[in-house]
Design an enzyme around this catalytic site. Structure first.
Site, PDB file in Angstrom:
ATOM      1  N   GLU A  11      -8.667   5.040  -9.494  1.00  0.00           N
ATOM      2  CA  GLU A  11      -8.848   6.418  -9.016  1.00  0.00           C
ATOM      3  C   GLU A  11     -10.227   6.536  -8.388  1.00  0.00           C
ATOM      4  O   GLU A  11     -11.228   6.220  -9.028  1.00  0.00           O
ATOM      5  CB  GLU A  11      -8.697   7.397 -10.174  1.00  0.00           C
ATOM      6  N   ASP A  19       0.239   6.211  -5.466  1.00  0.00           N
ATOM      7  CA  ASP A  19       0.367   7.670  -5.582  1.00  0.00           C
ATOM      8  C   ASP A  19      -0.742   8.289  -4.739  1.00  0.00           C
ATOM      9  O   ASP A  19      -1.748   8.764  -5.251  1.00  0.00           O
ATOM     10  CB  ASP A  19       0.247   8.055  -7.051  1.00  0.00           C
TER      11      ASP A  19
END
Length: 388
Positions: free
Chosen positions: A205, A255
């Site tokens: 992330e 994602d």
């Protein structure tokens, strides 16, 4: 849990008990451009339609009209100030602001917008990469937006999350090593932990603020970062994949944001080549792939890139998500050369018995084996364009 951070920012405490966020201050922090390849779970390229949030009426008579002070809020110079000290920047154009509503605008869906009624503003700030906002909506619970685009709704985002995980992992036997690019809020990880065969999950992330928001407002999700199988990496997902050991992962889930701006590279051939190299023979990748109602030109280009790289199979699937543009979202599912992968017929389905007995999680709300198969059945106009 191992946390590897590539960020070197300082730390600042927000007003009104907001969470510490590496030098950010609500509505006033410097927003640094030059995003790294879109690894956080968001869709870029959107105008922010930030709505006025009214923090409670007084004696049933409070009303905000024409920028005049009404005792509960005051709108001046592009900001809205509330009794509790919160200050909202009006980041969208003036005609996108409706009292008590959040509206999402984008050049990707011209002539239309999606709006939600705001019950309570929970957090707003700017990271080094994007605007981050979380609010309580009247219909979908907590809503996370990044750069003004809705990423996930607590009570309406489960179709997206369940499908992006179970379409690929339900198509291969006994997945053990998985990489998630993005997913810092924790919904994707939550679904992945349903598989008892999994031994290793890496999450990359780019935005530590997204992770901090998860820890503050979604503790039941953030708790999974402490699972001994999980390694959370704060950094650039594209660079991580490029440096990954060849043939290491059984599955990679991307994602990511829309394939424009900083996320554009995540949908082009060099990135897919790095993904294919990091996958074992017969390994699978699933990435977000836009809406057939709006983005067929983008989808065709993604498919063309994937067909050049992945020598196993290349497939497009879709599902319904009520808070995404047009109410649908698509996925690219590809496999590397090796053991055959038939995405359209799951061999490792997650049924209710598996969910309840083995993973000890609540039953799935959306995904099942029939939905899995149906996801690959396309309308005639989309099928003819994709299969050409």
């Amino acid at each position: 849990m191992e946390v590897i951070s590539t960020n070197t920012n300082g730390s600042t405490i927000f007003k009104n008990g907001a969470i510490p966020m590496n030098g950010y201050q609500n509505g006033t922090s410097k927003h640094q451009n030059g995003h790294q390849n879109g690894t956080s779970e968001h869709r870029n390229g959107h105008q922010n339609g930030i709505s006025e949030h009214q923090n409670g009426h007084k004696n049933g008579t409070s009303e905000h009209q024409n920028g005049h002070q009404n005792g509960t809020s005051e709108q001046q110079n592009g900001t809205i100030s509330h009794d509790n000290g919160n200050e909202l920047q009006l980041l969208g154009s003036s005609n996108s602001i409706k009292p008590g509503w959040f509206s999402e605008f984008s050049a990707l869906w011209p002539g239309e917008a999606f709006s939600l009624k705001v019950e309570k503003l929970l957090f707003q700030g700017k990271s080094d990469y994007q605007d981050v906002m979380l609010f309580e909506s009247a219909t979908y619970g907590k809503v996370l937006t990044l750069d003004g685009a809705i990423q996930h709704t607590e009570n309406g985002g489960f179709p997206y999350t369940e499908m992006i995980v179970h379409l690929p992992l339900g198509s291969i036997p006994n997945p053990k090593k998985v990489l998630i690019i993005g997913g810092g809020i924790g919904f994707t990880l939550f679904e992945m932990l349903r598989y008892p065969s999994i031994e290793k999950i890496d999450i990359v992330e780019i935005d530590d603020v997204v992770v901090d928001v998860s820890r503050k407002f979604f503790p039941y999700l953030a708790a999974n970062f402490n699972d001994p199988r999980v390694t959370l990496v704060l950094g650039d997902g594209a660079a991580f994949v490029k440096a990954a050991q060849a043939g290491y992962y059984d599955a990679i889930i991307v994602d990511s944001s829309d394939p424009i701006g900083p996320a554009k590279d995540l949908f082009e051939r060099p990135f897919f080549e790095a993904v294919a190299k990091a996958l074992r023979p017969g390994g699978v990748v699933c990435t977000q792939a836009e809406s057939i109602w709006l983005h067929m030109h983008i989808i065709k280009q993604i498919i063309a890139n994937c067909r050049q790289v992945f020598k196993g199979s290349v497939n497009y699937a879709w599902t319904t998500v009520p808070t995404y543009p047009t109410g649908v979202i698509g996925y690219m599912l590809c496999s590397t050369e090796g053991p055959e992968v038939d995405f359209k017929n799951p061999i490792n389905p997650i049924d209710k018995e598996t969910t309840q007995v083995k993973s000890k999680l609540a039953p799935l709300k959306f995904y099942n084996s029939d939905i899995h198969k149906a996801a690959f059945i396309l309308p005639s106009f989309a099928r003819s364009m994709i299969e050409s």
